[in-house]
Scaffold this active site. Structure first.
Site, PDB file in Angstrom:
ATOM      1  N   TYR A   2      -8.706  15.970  -2.191  1.00 23.61           N
ATOM      2  CA  TYR A   2      -8.841  17.188  -1.371  1.00 23.61           C
ATOM      3  C   TYR A   2      -7.849  17.166  -0.220  1.00 23.61           C
ATOM      4  O   TYR A   2      -7.541  16.107   0.322  1.00 23.61           O
ATOM      5  CB  TYR A   2     -10.262  17.372  -0.838  1.00 23.61           C
ATOM      6  CG  TYR A   2     -10.886  16.175  -0.118  1.00 23.61           C
ATOM      7  CD1 TYR A   2     -11.451  15.127  -0.834  1.00 23.61           C
ATOM      8  CD2 TYR A   2     -10.942  16.130   1.274  1.00 23.61           C
ATOM      9  CE1 TYR A   2     -12.045  14.050  -0.188  1.00 23.61           C
ATOM     10  CE2 TYR A   2     -11.542  15.061   1.931  1.00 23.61           C
ATOM     11  CZ  TYR A   2     -12.095  14.017   1.193  1.00 23.61           C
ATOM     12  OH  TYR A   2     -12.673  12.957   1.837  1.00 23.61           O
ATOM     13  N   PRO A   3      -7.336  18.344   0.120  1.00 21.29           N
ATOM     14  CA  PRO A   3      -6.482  18.431   1.300  1.00 21.29           C
ATOM     15  C   PRO A   3      -7.334  18.656   2.549  1.00 21.29           C
ATOM     16  O   PRO A   3      -8.445  19.198   2.451  1.00 21.29           O
ATOM     17  CB  PRO A   3      -5.623  19.663   1.009  1.00 21.29           C
ATOM     18  CG  PRO A   3      -6.466  20.532   0.152  1.00 21.29           C
ATOM     19  CD  PRO A   3      -7.408  19.624  -0.614  1.00 21.29           C
ATOM     20  N   ARG A  39       0.825  -1.213   0.000  1.00 22.01           N
ATOM     21  CA  ARG A  39       0.000   0.000   0.000  1.00 22.01           C
ATOM     22  C   ARG A  39       0.856   1.258   0.000  1.00 22.01           C
ATOM     23  O   ARG A  39       0.393   2.326  -0.391  1.00 22.01           O
ATOM     24  CB  ARG A  39      -0.943  -0.006   1.208  1.00 22.01           C
ATOM     25  CG  ARG A  39      -2.060  -1.041   1.040  1.00 22.01           C
ATOM     26  CD  ARG A  39      -2.941  -1.128   2.247  1.00 22.01           C
ATOM     27  NE  ARG A  39      -3.595   0.128   2.549  1.00 22.01           N
ATOM     28  CZ  ARG A  39      -4.284   0.334   3.662  1.00 22.01           C
ATOM     29  NH1 ARG A  39      -4.423  -0.623   4.554  1.00 22.01           N
ATOM     30  NH2 ARG A  39      -4.850   1.502   3.874  1.00 22.01           N
ATOM     31  N   SER A  89      -7.160  19.073   7.210  1.00 19.79           N
ATOM     32  CA  SER A  89      -6.407  19.140   8.462  1.00 19.79           C
ATOM     33  C   SER A  89      -7.302  18.681   9.591  1.00 19.79           C
ATOM     34  O   SER A  89      -8.522  18.627   9.443  1.00 19.79           O
ATOM     35  CB  SER A  89      -5.954  20.585   8.740  1.00 19.79           C
ATOM     36  OG  SER A  89      -5.008  20.988   7.768  1.00 19.79           O
ATOM     37  N   LYS A  90      -6.694  18.353  10.707  1.00 22.27           N
ATOM     38  CA  LYS A  90      -7.462  18.052  11.913  1.00 22.27           C
ATOM     39  C   LYS A  90      -7.492  19.328  12.770  1.00 22.27           C
ATOM     40  O   LYS A  90      -6.495  20.062  12.844  1.00 22.27           O
ATOM     41  CB  LYS A  90      -6.820  16.888  12.683  1.00 22.27           C
ATOM     42  CG  LYS A  90      -6.988  15.525  11.982  1.00 22.27           C
ATOM     43  CD  LYS A  90      -8.398  14.974  12.128  1.00 22.27           C
ATOM     44  CE  LYS A  90      -8.650  13.739  11.270  1.00 22.27           C
ATOM     45  NZ  LYS A  90      -8.148  12.508  11.846  1.00 22.27           N
ATOM     46  N   HIS A  92     -13.641   5.517  12.365  1.00 23.54           N
ATOM     47  CA  HIS A  92     -13.404   6.025  11.003  1.00 23.54           C
ATOM     48  C   HIS A  92     -13.131   4.854  10.038  1.00 23.54           C
ATOM     49  O   HIS A  92     -13.721   4.763   8.960  1.00 23.54           O
ATOM     50  CB  HIS A  92     -12.212   6.986  11.034  1.00 23.54           C
ATOM     51  CG  HIS A  92     -11.664   7.359   9.685  1.00 23.54           C
ATOM     52  ND1 HIS A  92     -12.143   8.423   8.970  1.00 23.54           N
ATOM     53  CD2 HIS A  92     -10.689   6.796   8.925  1.00 23.54           C
ATOM     54  CE1 HIS A  92     -11.482   8.492   7.818  1.00 23.54           C
ATOM     55  NE2 HIS A  92     -10.591   7.532   7.767  1.00 23.54           N
TER      56      HIS A  92
HETATM   57  O1  76R Z   1      -5.282   2.503   6.624  1.00 25.41           O
HETATM   58  C1  76R Z   1      -6.288   1.824   6.903  1.00 25.41           C
HETATM   59  O2  76R Z   1      -7.076   1.354   6.051  1.00 25.41           O
HETATM   60  C2  76R Z   1      -6.588   1.623   8.353  1.00 25.41           C
HETATM   61  C3  76R Z   1      -7.701   2.428   8.831  1.00 25.41           C
HETATM   62  C4  76R Z   1      -7.592   3.910   8.401  1.00 25.41           C
HETATM   63  C5  76R Z   1      -6.727   4.900   8.877  1.00 25.41           C
HETATM   64  C6  76R Z   1      -5.622   4.781   9.914  1.00 25.41           C
HETATM   65  C7  76R Z   1      -8.445   4.523   7.390  1.00 25.41           C
HETATM   66  C8  76R Z   1      -9.399   3.843   6.660  1.00 25.41           C
HETATM   67  N1  76R Z   1      -8.126   5.863   7.312  1.00 25.41           N
HETATM   68  C9  76R Z   1      -7.087   6.127   8.179  1.00 25.41           C
HETATM   69  C10 76R Z   1      -6.457   7.346   8.397  1.00 25.41           C
HETATM   70 MN1  76R Z   1      -9.116   7.258   6.214  1.00 25.41          MN
HETATM   71  N2  76R Z   1     -10.081   8.637   5.095  1.00 25.41           N
HETATM   72  C11 76R Z   1      -9.967   9.995   5.247  1.00 25.41           C
HETATM   73  C12 76R Z   1     -11.019  10.609   4.483  1.00 25.41           C
HETATM   74  O3  76R Z   1     -13.760  13.240   4.159  1.00 25.41           O
HETATM   75  C13 76R Z   1     -13.471  12.980   5.338  1.00 25.41           C
HETATM   76  O4  76R Z   1     -14.289  13.154   6.272  1.00 25.41           O
HETATM   77  C14 76R Z   1     -12.102  12.477   5.675  1.00 25.41           C
HETATM   78  C15 76R Z   1     -11.285  12.096   4.452  1.00 25.41           C
HETATM   79  C16 76R Z   1     -11.722   9.610   3.843  1.00 25.41           C
HETATM   80  C17 76R Z   1     -12.902   9.760   2.916  1.00 25.41           C
HETATM   81  C18 76R Z   1     -11.126   8.363   4.248  1.00 25.41           C
HETATM   82  C19 76R Z   1     -11.539   7.125   3.802  1.00 25.41           C
HETATM   83  N3  76R Z   1      -7.938   8.728   7.015  1.00 25.41           N
HETATM   84  C20 76R Z   1      -6.879   8.544   7.855  1.00 25.41           C
HETATM   85  C21 76R Z   1      -6.279   9.834   8.142  1.00 25.41           C
HETATM   86  C22 76R Z   1      -5.058  10.076   9.026  1.00 25.41           C
HETATM   87  C23 76R Z   1      -5.563  10.464  10.409  1.00 25.41           C
HETATM   88  C24 76R Z   1      -4.519  10.447  11.492  1.00 25.41           C
HETATM   89  O5  76R Z   1      -3.542   9.703  11.391  1.00 25.41           O
HETATM   90  O6  76R Z   1      -4.705  11.191  12.483  1.00 25.41           O
HETATM   91  C25 76R Z   1      -7.019  10.776   7.462  1.00 25.41           C
HETATM   92  C26 76R Z   1      -6.772  12.264   7.408  1.00 25.41           C
HETATM   93  C27 76R Z   1      -8.071  10.078   6.772  1.00 25.41           C
HETATM   94  C28 76R Z   1      -9.032  10.681   6.005  1.00 25.41           C
HETATM   95  N4  76R Z   1     -10.266   5.752   5.415  1.00 25.41           N
HETATM   96  C29 76R Z   1     -10.175   4.404   5.672  1.00 25.41           C
HETATM   97  C30 76R Z   1     -11.144   5.927   4.348  1.00 25.41           C
HETATM   98  C31 76R Z   1     -11.599   4.623   3.926  1.00 25.41           C
HETATM   99  C32 76R Z   1     -12.548   4.377   2.757  1.00 25.41           C
HETATM  100  C33 76R Z   1     -11.006   3.681   4.750  1.00 25.41           C
HETATM  101  C34 76R Z   1     -11.197   2.170   4.740  1.00 25.41           C
HETATM  102  C35 76R Z   1     -10.193   1.521   3.848  1.00 25.41           C
HETATM  103  C36 76R Z   1     -10.341   0.025   3.823  1.00 25.41           C
HETATM  104  O7  76R Z   1     -10.871  -0.542   4.773  1.00 25.41           O
HETATM  105  O8  76R Z   1      -9.874  -0.574   2.832  1.00 25.41           O
END
Ligand code: 76R
Length: 269
Positions: free
Chosen positions: A166-167, A152, A169-170, A193
């Protein structure tokens, strides 16, 4: 909120990523007599860029006024991204483009679950962070849980027909501050999430890229799908999940359609 030192989350990084958007200067481009040669030069450049073993490149046509073309590059270093950008600037096509948007980041996997698992396993063996050799044993255990992540981190650009980038932030507000939560609080948010996200696993590939210290927002989110309606459904559902509802702030959204190098002709005709 805890007064104790806050745990900095562990992450694994893969390719560096550049989202590079341009607007075509249409009146000048239309008046250009050497259009076909210039398109051919650009096509050859994109072919070469895609042939790299260390990363990948792709072209998207952005829908709406924010940009016309978006090049997405994955490379092994910031220097390699700089080189691919410089080689693009040397093309004659570049004289007919205006900057749209760019975002520098690096493919990132959060290790919230993997670190928790490694810690649990060490605790079962009676070890804790003050034990001698903790760091070595912990890193070995962590490596076992992250072995499968390589695919990955060092991947090709997903081949789906549409992208939504899209970019984001938290939040670091007075009452809601992601960075002042404990590791366990953040882990719980990320678990929820991930549960929402996993429902979309068959329809979308998400590539989360970290940009802290690299660009103006903290992460880039690239969603790749064949049906763009999935972007709306997934992002809506995420908005109601606490990690996004309380803590996420968003930049501009770019939605694009994927094109092969030879199709650059149709985009600029
Ligand atoms: O990597 C992984 O699949 C493990 C679980 C996971 C993490 C750690 C995960 C799964 N994400 C992770 C981290 Mn995500 N993600 C976003 C957005 O629009 C919004 O509201 C937010 C934008 C989407 C749409 C999305 C989708 N993710 C993160 C992080 C880092 C946060 C941190 O470290 O503090 C961000 C900013 C972020 C944002 N996430 C998934 C998805 C999807 C679809 C999954 C499931 C993937 C899968 O199961 O195959």
């Amino acid at each position: 909120m805890s007064e104790a030192p806050i745990e900095v989350p562990q992450t694994k990084e893969g390719w560096y990523v550049l989202h590079d958007c341009y607007v075509v200067d249409w009146p000048r481009w239309r008046a250009c007599p050497a259009g076909n040669d210039i398109i051919e030069e650009a096509r050859a450049w994109l072919d070469r860029a895609q042939e790299t073993e260390h990363g990948d490149s792709a072209l998207f046509s952005i829908v709406g006024q924010k940009a016309d073309l978006m090049f997405l590059h994955y490379r092994e270093s910031v220097g390699a991204l700089d080189q691919v950008e410089l080689s693009f600037r040397r093309l004659r096509l570049h004289d007919y483009l205006k900057p749209g948007y760019s975002f520098l980041s690096v493919i990132e996997l959060g290790l919230y679950e993997a670190t928790a698992m490694a810690r649990r396993q060490l605790a079962q063996r009676g070890l804790n962070p003050t034990s001698p050799d903790w760091e070595t044993i912990y890193q070995t255990e962590l490596a076992k849980h992250t072995e499968l992540l390589k695919d990955r981190l060092f991947r090709k650009i997903p081949g789906h027909s549409h992208i939504c980038f899209y970019p984001m932030s938290k939040r670091r507000g007075e009452t809601k501050n992601w960075y002042a939560l404990t590791g366990d609080e953040r882990r719980a948010f990320m678990r929820s999430h991930g549960t929402v996200g996993s429902k979309y696993r068959d329809q979308v590939v998400q590539v989360v890229t970290g940009a802290i210290g690299l660009d103006d927002w903290e992460w880039g989110v690239s969603l790749h799908a064949d049906d763009p309606m999935v972007f709306k459904k997934l992002v809506t559902e995420m908005r109601y999940d606490p990690a996004s509802a309380w803590y996420a702030e968003f930049g501009p959204f770019f939605v694009g359609v994927r094109h092969k190098p030879e199709e650059i002709n149709e985009l600029l005709a």
